[in-house]
Design an enzyme around this catalytic site. Structure first.
Site, short mmCIF file in Angstrom:
data_model
loop_
_atom_site.label_atom_id
_atom_site.label_comp_id
_atom_site.label_asym_id
_atom_site.label_seq_id
_atom_site.Cartn_x
_atom_site.Cartn_y
_atom_site.Cartn_z
N ASP A 183 0.84 -1.20 0.00
CA ASP A 183 0.00 0.00 0.00
C ASP A 183 0.87 1.25 0.00
OD1 ASP A 183 0.91 -0.23 2.59
OD2 ASP A 183 -1.06 -0.01 3.53
N SER A 184 2.21 1.05 -0.01
CA SER A 184 3.13 2.16 -0.25
C SER A 184 2.90 2.73 -1.65
CB SER A 184 4.59 1.71 -0.09
OG SER A 184 4.84 0.55 -0.84
N ASP A 197 -1.08 -6.04 -0.13
CA ASP A 197 -1.50 -5.41 1.13
C ASP A 197 -3.00 -5.17 1.13
OD1 ASP A 197 0.61 -4.99 2.90
OD2 ASP A 197 1.26 -3.16 1.90
N LYS A 206 -1.21 -9.39 2.73
CA LYS A 206 -0.47 -8.94 3.91
C LYS A 206 -1.36 -8.01 4.73
CE LYS A 206 3.25 -6.04 3.74
NZ LYS A 206 2.77 -4.86 4.50
N GLU A 226 -1.41 -5.64 8.44
CA GLU A 226 -0.60 -5.05 9.51
C GLU A 226 -1.25 -5.28 10.87
OE1 GLU A 226 0.21 -0.89 8.79
OE2 GLU A 226 1.08 -1.29 6.82
N GLU A 284 9.29 -4.53 10.43
CA GLU A 284 9.74 -3.23 9.91
C GLU A 284 10.32 -2.36 11.00
OE1 GLU A 284 6.99 -1.29 7.26
OE2 GLU A 284 8.22 0.53 7.14
O1 KIV Z 1 3.59 -1.15 1.65
C1 KIV Z 1 4.78 -1.52 1.65
O2 KIV Z 1 5.57 -1.20 0.76
C2 KIV Z 1 5.22 -2.36 2.76
C3 KIV Z 1 6.69 -2.66 2.84
C4 KIV Z 1 7.42 -1.47 3.33
C5 KIV Z 1 6.96 -3.84 3.67
O3 KIV Z 1 4.45 -2.77 3.55
#
Ligand code: KIV
Length: 262
Positions: free
Chosen positions: A42-43, A81, A111, A113, A180
């Site tokens: 989600d980055s 994510d 993924k 969090e 992280e």
């Molecule tokens: O969203 C992302 O890029 C991440 C990584 C930094 C692990 O969760």
């Protein structure tokens, strides 16, 4: 590559390499280079859309990025994510978000969090046969709770909570956990404690694998320079020079040449 391959790699003591990708073209190059896993993070909210946090990205936008990446990949494991607000409440909402991503993107895993606070959602998603990667330590979706992107789990109490959450995620059926921005000694401890792989970002060399954001490791972004980041290219300079060269050629009338016209 499957989730089981990653678990077997840990058992064999082989390190796992993961990078983020958000589009077809980049994913294609990354996959052909032999990447083990590709994270549609989600980055994308930061790198693709220019937001200052990951919070604004929507489920539809994540599905768009994930489906684009999946179309470019023939070997790597694609992990997606779940974005902020699509899984932290009722587990039924989390389950519905998970099913949408799997059905509409073609990815192989998700993924999420968090630890104890999302464990019910993790259990239900895993029980439907959807592989889940956990994410502990610096969890960017909770940035407003922590108030910054500093080191996490630096106190004994926070370190104990992280270890507890990591065990819970493993017991709930997660196939891997991202760690992280935590102290390196804790990365070692969690990695030794778990049988599933840990994938570190700013969590030291003791993790079973590493992940970086592709724009950061390629040096496209210049303003983000945390200690853990190693730049493998200076694409900012390469791109700037190419854009300037093109500008000069168009303005001078050099481009297109007779060989470049019909
Ligand atoms: O969203 C992302 O890029 C991440 C990584 C930094 C692990 O969760």
């Amino acid at each position: 590559m499957t989730t089981q391959t990653l678990v077997q790699m840990k058992a064999r003591g082989e390190k796992i390499a993961m990078l983020t990708a958000y589009d077809y073209s980049t994913a294609r190059v990354m996959d052909a280079a032999g990447m083990d896993a590709i994270l549609v993070g989600d980055s994308a909210a930061n790198t693709m859309a220019g937001w200052d946090s990951t919070l604004p990205i929507t489920l539809d936008q994540m599905i768009y990025h994930a489906a684009s990446v999946v179309r470019g990949v023939s070997r790597a494991l694609v992990v997606v994510d779940l974005p902020f607000g699509t899984y932290q409440g009722d587990w039924r909402d989390a389950f519905a978000s998970a099913v949408r991503v799997m059905k509409e993107s073609g990815a192989a895993a998700l993924k999420l969090e968090g630890g104890e606070e999302i464990i019910e959602a993790v259990r239900h998603i895993v029980s439907a046969g959807i592989p889940v990667m956990g994410h502990l330590g610096l969890t960017p979706q909770s940035i407003h709770k922590f108030g910054g992107y500093g080191l996490r789990a630096s106190s004994d109490q926070e370190a104990a909570k992280l270890l507890h959450d990591a065990r819970l995620l493993q017991d709930a059926g997660c196939f891997a956990v991202v760690l992280e921005k935590i102290p390196a000694y804790l990365g070692v401890q969690v990695s030794q404690e778990l049988t599933i792989p840990t994938i570190g970002i700013g969590a030291g060399n003791g993790c079973d694998g590493q992940v970086l954001v592709v724009q950061d490791m390629l040096g496209v972004s210049q303003d983000f320079a945390p200690k853990f980041l190693r730049r493998y290219a200076d694409l900012h300079s390469v791109m700037t020079e190419a854009f300037r060269h093109y500008l000069r050629d168009v303005r001078s009338g050099d481009f297109p040449s007779s060989k470049e016209e019909y």
